[in-house]
Design a protein around this motif. Structure first.
Motif, PDB file in Angstrom:
ATOM      1  N   ARG A 170      77.724  32.113  46.340  1.00 27.85           N
ATOM      2  CA  ARG A 170      76.306  32.066  45.982  1.00 27.85           C
ATOM      3  C   ARG A 170      76.182  32.527  44.538  1.00 27.85           C
ATOM      4  O   ARG A 170      76.677  33.596  44.177  1.00 27.85           O
ATOM      5  CB  ARG A 170      75.459  32.946  46.897  1.00 27.85           C
ATOM      6  CG  ARG A 170      73.973  32.801  46.600  1.00 27.85           C
ATOM      7  CD  ARG A 170      73.098  33.380  47.678  1.00 27.85           C
ATOM      8  NE  ARG A 170      71.700  33.075  47.428  1.00 27.85           N
ATOM      9  CZ  ARG A 170      70.728  33.292  48.293  1.00 27.85           C
ATOM     10  NH1 ARG A 170      71.001  33.838  49.474  1.00 27.85           N
ATOM     11  NH2 ARG A 170      69.473  32.974  47.991  1.00 27.85           N
ATOM     12  N   SER A 172      73.962  32.851  40.769  1.00 24.66           N
ATOM     13  CA  SER A 172      72.771  32.853  39.920  1.00 24.66           C
ATOM     14  C   SER A 172      73.244  32.677  38.481  1.00 24.66           C
ATOM     15  O   SER A 172      74.372  33.033  38.138  1.00 24.66           O
ATOM     16  CB  SER A 172      72.000  34.171  40.046  1.00 24.66           C
ATOM     17  OG  SER A 172      71.468  34.333  41.337  1.00 24.66           O
ATOM     18  N   GLU A 208      67.722  39.182  37.217  1.00 26.18           N
ATOM     19  CA  GLU A 208      66.662  38.286  37.673  1.00 26.18           C
ATOM     20  C   GLU A 208      65.493  38.251  36.700  1.00 26.18           C
ATOM     21  O   GLU A 208      64.915  37.179  36.448  1.00 26.18           O
ATOM     22  CB  GLU A 208      66.184  38.704  39.062  1.00 26.18           C
ATOM     23  CG  GLU A 208      67.220  38.472  40.144  1.00 26.18           C
ATOM     24  CD  GLU A 208      66.666  38.735  41.526  1.00 26.18           C
ATOM     25  OE1 GLU A 208      65.428  38.925  41.651  1.00 26.18           O
ATOM     26  OE2 GLU A 208      67.450  38.767  42.491  1.00 26.18           O
ATOM     27  N   GLU A 209      65.138  39.396  36.152  1.00 30.64           N
ATOM     28  CA  GLU A 209      64.027  39.434  35.195  1.00 30.64           C
ATOM     29  C   GLU A 209      64.359  38.645  33.929  1.00 30.64           C
ATOM     30  O   GLU A 209      63.518  37.897  33.417  1.00 30.64           O
ATOM     31  CB  GLU A 209      63.694  40.886  34.837  1.00 30.64           C
ATOM     32  CG  GLU A 209      63.027  41.649  35.969  1.00 30.64           C
ATOM     33  CD  GLU A 209      62.658  43.068  35.555  1.00 30.64           C
ATOM     34  OE1 GLU A 209      62.832  43.398  34.360  1.00 30.64           O
ATOM     35  OE2 GLU A 209      62.211  43.839  36.425  1.00 30.64           O
ATOM     36  N   ARG A 212      64.163  34.906  34.706  1.00 31.07           N
ATOM     37  CA  ARG A 212      62.794  34.397  34.768  1.00 31.07           C
ATOM     38  C   ARG A 212      62.189  34.245  33.374  1.00 31.07           C
ATOM     39  O   ARG A 212      61.411  33.324  33.119  1.00 31.07           O
ATOM     40  CB  ARG A 212      61.924  35.331  35.611  1.00 31.07           C
ATOM     41  CG  ARG A 212      62.228  35.274  37.099  1.00 31.07           C
ATOM     42  CD  ARG A 212      61.179  36.012  37.912  1.00 31.07           C
ATOM     43  NE  ARG A 212      61.425  35.868  39.341  1.00 31.07           N
ATOM     44  CZ  ARG A 212      62.147  36.708  40.069  1.00 31.07           C
ATOM     45  NH1 ARG A 212      62.668  37.783  39.485  1.00 31.07           N
ATOM     46  NH2 ARG A 212      62.332  36.492  41.351  1.00 31.07           N
ATOM     47  N   SER A 219      65.760  26.821  38.271  1.00 32.79           N
ATOM     48  CA  SER A 219      66.208  28.056  38.920  1.00 32.79           C
ATOM     49  C   SER A 219      65.601  29.301  38.282  1.00 32.79           C
ATOM     50  O   SER A 219      65.666  30.387  38.865  1.00 32.79           O
ATOM     51  CB  SER A 219      67.739  28.167  38.887  1.00 32.79           C
ATOM     52  OG  SER A 219      68.205  28.358  37.561  1.00 32.79           O
ATOM     53  N   SER A 221      62.556  30.248  37.928  1.00 35.08           N
ATOM     54  CA  SER A 221      61.477  30.840  38.726  1.00 35.08           C
ATOM     55  C   SER A 221      62.008  31.620  39.929  1.00 35.08           C
ATOM     56  O   SER A 221      61.294  32.423  40.521  1.00 35.08           O
ATOM     57  CB  SER A 221      60.518  29.745  39.205  1.00 35.08           C
ATOM     58  OG  SER A 221      61.202  28.824  40.043  1.00 35.08           O
ATOM     59  N   LYS A 222      63.271  31.382  40.280  1.00 35.14           N
ATOM     60  CA  LYS A 222      63.896  32.086  41.403  1.00 35.14           C
ATOM     61  C   LYS A 222      64.872  33.152  40.910  1.00 35.14           C
ATOM     62  O   LYS A 222      65.795  33.536  41.633  1.00 35.14           O
ATOM     63  CB  LYS A 222      64.620  31.079  42.300  1.00 35.14           C
ATOM     64  CG  LYS A 222      63.692  30.056  42.944  1.00 35.14           C
ATOM     65  CD  LYS A 222      64.440  29.094  43.829  1.00 35.14           C
ATOM     66  CE  LYS A 222      65.261  28.110  43.012  1.00 35.14           C
ATOM     67  NZ  LYS A 222      65.876  27.071  43.880  1.00 35.14           N
ATOM     68  N   GLY A 223      64.676  33.603  39.685  1.00 40.37           N
ATOM     69  CA  GLY A 223      65.560  34.625  39.138  1.00 40.37           C
ATOM     70  C   GLY A 223      66.956  34.115  38.851  1.00 40.37           C
ATOM     71  O   GLY A 223      67.912  34.886  38.807  1.00 40.37           O
ATOM     72  N   ASP A 225      68.668  31.975  40.782  1.00 41.10           N
ATOM     73  CA  ASP A 225      69.436  31.705  42.000  1.00 41.10           C
ATOM     74  C   ASP A 225      69.651  30.209  42.211  1.00 41.10           C
ATOM     75  O   ASP A 225      68.699  29.437  42.247  1.00 41.10           O
ATOM     76  CB  ASP A 225      68.726  32.298  43.214  1.00 41.10           C
ATOM     77  CG  ASP A 225      69.514  32.101  44.501  1.00 41.10           C
ATOM     78  OD1 ASP A 225      70.757  32.138  44.433  1.00 41.10           O
ATOM     79  OD2 ASP A 225      68.886  31.920  45.553  1.00 41.10           O
ATOM     80  N   GLY A 227      71.739  29.252  44.858  1.00 36.28           N
ATOM     81  CA  GLY A 227      72.209  29.132  46.231  1.00 36.28           C
ATOM     82  C   GLY A 227      73.725  29.041  46.288  1.00 36.28           C
ATOM     83  O   GLY A 227      74.427  29.322  45.325  1.00 36.28           O
TER      84      GLY A 227
END
Length: 311
Positions: A170, A172, A208-209, A212, A219, A221-223, A225, A227
């Motif tokens: 997984r 990011s 994640e911040e 964004r 991706s 907007s999903k930090g 990620d 998947g």
């Protein structure tokens, strides 16, 4: 949808990085989008494929336009290669392949035709392009048939078991698109930005911040990620995959350069692979090895070609 239809629909937009050589002399006529080994790609042909995207924002439209041009470049390179090799795909072979696809899409041929037309239209393509993709795929399968014997397939499997055992991570990422800077030093600016972000992460900034705030693509907007991803069958190139599968959970990579821009990659989870026997996945091994052979061929054809994209 059937596997054959999915394969060909994906192949319609199977893109490979172009080797671009800008002309040193005066630009060609305003109706030409690109020239490939002396063969013209007309702007009208590009615009026809872009008609359904005319309401997209400028950035998206220009990105899709470049992809369409690159696909047309690939078509010319493949068509020339197939002709030079003297590979013939007969109308009977084409019809048989089309009928197999249609039968797997729907029982009724009229329903299959309508579904196929609608699906192709939804990605800005048409039946002519679809049939050309089938022709190229059948021709290349003939060309590589000799190298896909059981011995070579077994050797490929042993070397690449991780392609077939379900191993996944997984991931990011923070992605900075090279195209966001239009100036000549755009790549340098992207490299500076990605290095600055890596420094911030090393000091304890939240991944994640930052994703964004700075990352390009859906991706963000999903930090960041993405998947779970596997080593094959996706849209990620080799530098990205090699880095992702070498990281420990929670670690952030050094900047990774791909054909699209720069990435900072973080692995947040892993799924271990399972034991797999060659005989159980031989069909999958064959299709994967064929894909690898075709990719290598296309890279070689592009490296040897003279390609001029008219801006």
């Amino acid at each position: 949808m059937c596997k054959k239809a999915v394969f060909y629909l994906c192949a319609v937009f199977l893109l490979f990085p172009a080797i671009i050589c800008f002309p040193g002399g005066p630009l060609l006529g305003g109706d030409i989008a690109a020239v490939v080994n002396g063969k013209n790609i007309k702007k009208d042909d590009v615009d026809k494929r872009l008609n359904m995207f005319k309401d997209a924002d400028a950035e998206t439209y220009n990105a899709i336009r470049q992809e369409v041009i690159e696909q047309l470049i690939t078509d010319i390179l493949l068509e020339d290669f197939i002709d030079k090799q003297g590979i013939v795909v007969t109308p009977m072979e084409m019809n048989r392949e089309l009928m197999l696809i249609k039968k797997e899409i729907a029982e009724n041929e009229d329903e299959a035709d309508a579904f196929l037309r609608d699906m192709l239209a939804s990605i800005g393509s048409n039946l002519y392009d679809f049939e050309k993709t089938i022709k190229h795929s059948l021709a290349l399968e003939k060309y590589f048939k000799g190298s896909l014997d059981s011995q070579n397939l077994k050797r490929f499997f042993e070397k690449n078991k991780h392609f077939f055992n379900g191993e996944a991570v997984r991931v990011s990422h923070i992605f900075i698109d090279t195209k966001k800077f239009n100036s000549g030093d755009g790549s340098e600016k992207v490299a500076q930005l990605i290095n600055t972000l890596k420094s911030e992460l090393d000091k304890g900034a939240d991944f994640e911040e930052l994703a964004r705030e700075y990352s390009d693509g859906p991706s963000a907007s999903k930090g960041g990620d993405l998947g779970f991803i596997q080593r094959r069958g996706g849209t990620y190139d080799e530098p990205f995959l090699s880095t992702a599968f070498s990281l420990r959970i929670g670690k952030v990579s050094e900047p990774v350069k791909s054909e699209y821009g720069y990435h900072l990659i973080k692995v947040t989870g892993k799924r271990e692979g399972v034991a797999v026997n060659f005989e159980d996945v031989i069909g999958d091994v064959r299709s994967t090895m064929l894909d690898e052979e075709i990719l290598g061929l296309l890279k070689r054809l592009r490296s040897e070609a003279k390609i001029e994209i008219i801006q």
